[in-house]
Design a protein around this motif. Structure first.
Motif, PDB file in Angstrom:
ATOM      1  N   ASP A 130       1.315  -1.074  -0.078  1.00  0.00           N
ATOM      2  CA  ASP A 130      -0.125   0.013   0.130  1.00  0.00           C
ATOM      3  C   ASP A 130       0.686   1.123   0.332  1.00  0.00           C
ATOM      4  OD1 ASP A 130      -2.097   1.581   0.403  1.00  0.00           O
ATOM      5  OD2 ASP A 130      -2.147   1.370   2.051  1.00  0.00           O
ATOM      6  N   SER A 131       1.248   1.335   0.882  1.00  0.00           N
ATOM      7  CA  SER A 131       2.565   1.988   1.077  1.00  0.00           C
ATOM      8  C   SER A 131       3.726   2.572  -0.146  1.00  0.00           C
ATOM      9  CB  SER A 131       3.794   2.198   2.071  1.00  0.00           C
ATOM     10  OG  SER A 131       4.457   1.498   2.143  1.00  0.00           O
ATOM     11  N   THR A 132       3.954   1.899  -1.329  1.00  0.00           N
ATOM     12  CA  THR A 132       4.934   1.432  -2.092  1.00  0.00           C
ATOM     13  C   THR A 132       4.078   1.772  -3.507  1.00  0.00           C
ATOM     14  OG1 THR A 132       5.574  -0.834  -2.643  1.00  0.00           O
ATOM     15  CG2 THR A 132       7.092   0.618  -1.108  1.00  0.00           C
ATOM     16  N   ALA A 133       2.546   1.582  -3.850  1.00  0.00           N
ATOM     17  CA  ALA A 133       1.726   1.504  -4.401  1.00  0.00           C
ATOM     18  C   ALA A 133       2.704   0.648  -5.727  1.00  0.00           C
ATOM     19  CB  ALA A 133       1.828   2.857  -5.562  1.00  0.00           C
ATOM     20  N   PHE A 134       3.679  -0.483  -5.790  1.00  0.00           N
ATOM     21  CA  PHE A 134       4.393  -0.669  -6.798  1.00  0.00           C
ATOM     22  C   PHE A 134       3.694  -1.382  -7.059  1.00  0.00           C
ATOM     23  CE2 PHE A 134       7.668  -4.042  -7.640  1.00  0.00           C
ATOM     24  CZ  PHE A 134       8.170  -3.325  -8.481  1.00  0.00           C
ATOM     25  N   PHE A 135       3.235  -3.211  -5.885  1.00  0.00           N
ATOM     26  CA  PHE A 135       2.370  -3.801  -6.782  1.00  0.00           C
ATOM     27  C   PHE A 135       1.800  -4.620  -5.645  1.00  0.00           C
ATOM     28  CE2 PHE A 135       4.375  -7.146  -3.731  1.00  0.00           C
ATOM     29  CZ  PHE A 135       5.135  -6.455  -2.963  1.00  0.00           C
ATOM     30  N   LEU A 136      -0.139  -3.317  -5.978  1.00  0.00           N
ATOM     31  CA  LEU A 136      -0.617  -4.427  -4.585  1.00  0.00           C
ATOM     32  C   LEU A 136      -1.520  -5.055  -5.083  1.00  0.00           C
ATOM     33  CD1 LEU A 136      -2.327  -2.752  -1.773  1.00  0.00           C
ATOM     34  CD2 LEU A 136      -3.202  -1.104  -3.538  1.00  0.00           C
ATOM     35  N   TRP A 137      -2.204  -4.969  -6.284  1.00  0.00           N
ATOM     36  CA  TRP A 137      -2.825  -5.719  -6.810  1.00  0.00           C
ATOM     37  C   TRP A 137      -2.607  -7.401  -6.635  1.00  0.00           C
ATOM     38  CZ3 TRP A 137      -7.990  -4.874  -5.299  1.00  0.00           C
ATOM     39  CH2 TRP A 137      -8.283  -3.988  -5.097  1.00  0.00           C
ATOM     40  N   PRO A 138      -1.075  -7.217  -6.984  1.00  0.00           N
ATOM     41  CA  PRO A 138      -0.900  -9.278  -7.335  1.00  0.00           C
ATOM     42  C   PRO A 138      -0.179  -9.540  -5.765  1.00  0.00           C
ATOM     43  CG  PRO A 138       0.757  -7.659  -8.790  1.00  0.00           C
ATOM     44  CD  PRO A 138      -0.487  -6.430  -7.783  1.00  0.00           C
ATOM     45  N   CYS A 139       0.063  -8.534  -4.949  1.00  0.00           N
ATOM     46  CA  CYS A 139      -0.018  -8.835  -3.099  1.00  0.00           C
ATOM     47  C   CYS A 139      -0.957  -9.270  -2.853  1.00  0.00           C
ATOM     48  CB  CYS A 139       0.586  -7.817  -2.978  1.00  0.00           C
ATOM     49  SG  CYS A 139       0.575  -7.769  -0.810  1.00  0.00           S
ATOM     50  N   VAL A 140      -2.273  -8.293  -2.913  1.00  0.00           N
ATOM     51  CA  VAL A 140      -3.494  -8.720  -2.391  1.00  0.00           C
ATOM     52  C   VAL A 140      -4.246 -10.853  -3.159  1.00  0.00           C
ATOM     53  CG1 VAL A 140      -6.085  -8.553  -2.651  1.00  0.00           C
ATOM     54  CG2 VAL A 140      -4.347  -6.738  -2.069  1.00  0.00           C
ATOM     55  N   LEU A 141      -3.519 -10.657  -4.083  1.00  0.00           N
ATOM     56  CA  LEU A 141      -3.775 -12.324  -5.128  1.00  0.00           C
ATOM     57  C   LEU A 141      -2.638 -12.706  -4.512  1.00  0.00           C
ATOM     58  CD1 LEU A 141      -4.823 -13.503  -7.454  1.00  0.00           C
ATOM     59  CD2 LEU A 141      -2.671 -13.307  -8.936  1.00  0.00           C
ATOM     60  N   LEU A 142      -1.972 -12.607  -3.771  1.00  0.00           N
ATOM     61  CA  LEU A 142      -1.071 -13.630  -3.681  1.00  0.00           C
ATOM     62  C   LEU A 142      -1.397 -13.809  -1.721  1.00  0.00           C
ATOM     63  CD1 LEU A 142       2.374 -12.674  -3.939  1.00  0.00           C
ATOM     64  CD2 LEU A 142       0.920 -14.579  -4.892  1.00  0.00           C
ATOM     65  N   VAL A 143      -1.686 -13.110  -1.026  1.00  0.00           N
ATOM     66  CA  VAL A 143      -2.338 -12.978   0.240  1.00  0.00           C
ATOM     67  C   VAL A 143      -3.777 -13.740   0.483  1.00  0.00           C
ATOM     68  CG1 VAL A 143      -3.705 -12.272   1.860  1.00  0.00           C
ATOM     69  CG2 VAL A 143      -1.515 -10.690   1.187  1.00  0.00           C
ATOM     70  N   SER A 144      -4.379 -13.462  -0.658  1.00  0.00           N
ATOM     71  CA  SER A 144      -5.723 -14.074  -1.148  1.00  0.00           C
ATOM     72  C   SER A 144      -4.916 -16.200  -1.229  1.00  0.00           C
ATOM     73  CB  SER A 144      -6.643 -13.870  -2.167  1.00  0.00           C
ATOM     74  OG  SER A 144      -6.972 -12.929  -2.034  1.00  0.00           O
ATOM     75  N   ILE A 145      -4.454 -16.111  -2.098  1.00  0.00           N
ATOM     76  CA  ILE A 145      -3.985 -17.942  -2.652  1.00  0.00           C
ATOM     77  C   ILE A 145      -3.668 -17.696  -1.259  1.00  0.00           C
ATOM     78  CG2 ILE A 145      -2.276 -18.786  -4.207  1.00  0.00           C
ATOM     79  CD1 ILE A 145      -2.716 -16.535  -6.131  1.00  0.00           C
ATOM     80  N   TYR A 146      -2.634 -17.248   0.145  1.00  0.00           N
ATOM     81  CA  TYR A 146      -2.444 -18.061   0.525  1.00  0.00           C
ATOM     82  C   TYR A 146      -3.299 -18.636   1.971  1.00  0.00           C
ATOM     83  CZ  TYR A 146       0.287 -18.330   5.307  1.00  0.00           C
ATOM     84  OH  TYR A 146       0.234 -18.318   6.346  1.00  0.00           O
ATOM     85  N   LEU A 147      -4.104 -17.802   1.815  1.00  0.00           N
ATOM     86  CA  LEU A 147      -5.363 -17.470   2.584  1.00  0.00           C
ATOM     87  C   LEU A 147      -6.081 -18.894   2.535  1.00  0.00           C
ATOM     88  CD1 LEU A 147      -6.670 -14.260   3.496  1.00  0.00           C
ATOM     89  CD2 LEU A 147      -5.337 -15.581   5.071  1.00  0.00           C
ATOM     90  N   TRP A 148      -5.570 -19.057   0.896  1.00  0.00           N
ATOM     91  CA  TRP A 148      -7.158 -20.214   0.965  1.00  0.00           C
ATOM     92  C   TRP A 148      -5.979 -21.671   1.097  1.00  0.00           C
ATOM     93  CZ3 TRP A 148      -5.079 -23.113  -3.917  1.00  0.00           C
ATOM     94  CH2 TRP A 148      -5.556 -24.715  -4.290  1.00  0.00           C
ATOM     95  N   TRP A 149      -5.395 -21.768   0.755  1.00  0.00           N
ATOM     96  CA  TRP A 149      -4.002 -22.600   0.934  1.00  0.00           C
ATOM     97  C   TRP A 149      -3.993 -22.647   2.324  1.00  0.00           C
ATOM     98  CZ3 TRP A 149      -0.078 -22.765   4.392  1.00  0.00           C
ATOM     99  CH2 TRP A 149       0.740 -23.942   4.386  1.00  0.00           C
ATOM    100  N   ALA A 150      -3.380 -21.882   3.620  1.00  0.00           N
ATOM    101  CA  ALA A 150      -3.775 -22.078   4.810  1.00  0.00           C
ATOM    102  C   ALA A 150      -5.600 -22.842   5.442  1.00  0.00           C
ATOM    103  CB  ALA A 150      -3.827 -20.715   5.711  1.00  0.00           C
ATOM    104  N   SER A 151      -6.521 -22.426   4.303  1.00  0.00           N
ATOM    105  CA  SER A 151      -7.548 -23.003   5.026  1.00  0.00           C
ATOM    106  C   SER A 151      -7.768 -23.940   4.858  1.00  0.00           C
ATOM    107  CB  SER A 151      -9.236 -21.966   4.234  1.00  0.00           C
ATOM    108  OG  SER A 151      -9.090 -22.366   2.781  1.00  0.00           O
ATOM    109  N   LEU A 152      -7.489 -24.521   3.996  1.00  0.00           N
ATOM    110  CA  LEU A 152      -7.010 -26.323   2.809  1.00  0.00           C
ATOM    111  C   LEU A 152      -6.482 -26.711   4.181  1.00  0.00           C
ATOM    112  CD1 LEU A 152      -7.003 -25.657  -0.658  1.00  0.00           C
ATOM    113  CD2 LEU A 152      -8.742 -26.416   0.573  1.00  0.00           C
ATOM    114  N   TRP A 153      -5.198 -26.325   4.264  1.00  0.00           N
ATOM    115  CA  TRP A 153      -3.972 -26.434   5.511  1.00  0.00           C
ATOM    116  C   TRP A 153      -4.809 -27.204   7.125  1.00  0.00           C
ATOM    117  CZ3 TRP A 153      -2.150 -25.561  10.246  1.00  0.00           C
ATOM    118  CH2 TRP A 153      -0.773 -26.463  10.782  1.00  0.00           C
ATOM    119  N   LEU A 154      -5.909 -26.019   7.090  1.00  0.00           N
ATOM    120  CA  LEU A 154      -6.268 -26.148   8.450  1.00  0.00           C
ATOM    121  C   LEU A 154      -7.617 -26.964   8.591  1.00  0.00           C
ATOM    122  CD1 LEU A 154      -7.088 -22.260   9.181  1.00  0.00           C
ATOM    123  CD2 LEU A 154      -5.182 -24.461  10.826  1.00  0.00           C
TER     124      LEU A 154
END
Length: 167
Positions: A130-154
């Motif tokens: 958010d502060s660099t505005a460099f890769f906001l949407w790819p970052c949100v995508l990566l966090v979403s993929i990680y949370l999806w993976w974490a839900s499967l792991w849990l």
């Protein structure tokens, strides 16, 4: 956007909460083996879980980029000394809580502090994006993929969730 809302009534309430949580968890760890079983059992789960939750929430709020106020920096910046020091303190407290949870042993402390450490890492990634505005949407995508993976792991490791409330 992504977030959580927890409020303290004043800025000095956060350090008080941190100190109280650290003292409570330290007393819990010190007296885990010494107190009689009939005295300690009713308090173990509550002290371990809620003490770690209070510490984790206080650290998440206190180390947040938008919470830290700098007098000589009119704009929010990742490159201030106070921001780095608060985040180093957060890392130190959360990793110490994880280590103590494994040494005591208290799976509730270890698991809860691990959850807050992961939340802290996601928060820092989103603050950077958010502060660099460099890769906001790819970052949100990566966090979403990680949370999806974490839900499967849990879902596959339900013992982790039950260990949050283990004595």
């Amino acid at each position: 956007f992504f977030g959580y809302f927890v409020a303290f009534l004043s800025d000095p309430a956060i350090p008080r909460c941190e100190v109280t949580s650290v003292l409570l968890l330290s007393a819990y760890a010190a007296t885990r083996k010494t107190l009689p079983e009939r005295v300690a059992v009713p308090f173990r789960s509550a002290v371990a879980v809620f003490g770690t939750i209070a510490l984790g929430m206080a650290e998440l709020i206190a180390s947040n980029l938008y919470f830290i106020k700098e007098e000589n920096h009119p704009h929010r910046s990742l490159f201030t000394r106070k921001y780095y020091l608060r985040n180093l303190l957060s890392i130190a407290l959360l990793t110490t809580a994880m280590a103590a949870g494994h040494l005591v042993p208290s799976p509730a402390i270890a698991s809860t502090s691990l959850v807050f450490f992961i939340l802290w890492a996601i928060e820092k990634l989103l603050e950077f994006a958010d502060s660099t505005a460099f890769f906001l949407w790819p970052c949100v995508l990566l966090v979403s993929i990680y949370l999806w993976w974490a839900s499967l792991w849990l879902r596959a490791h339900d013992d982790f969730i039950s260990s949050l409330f283990a004595l």
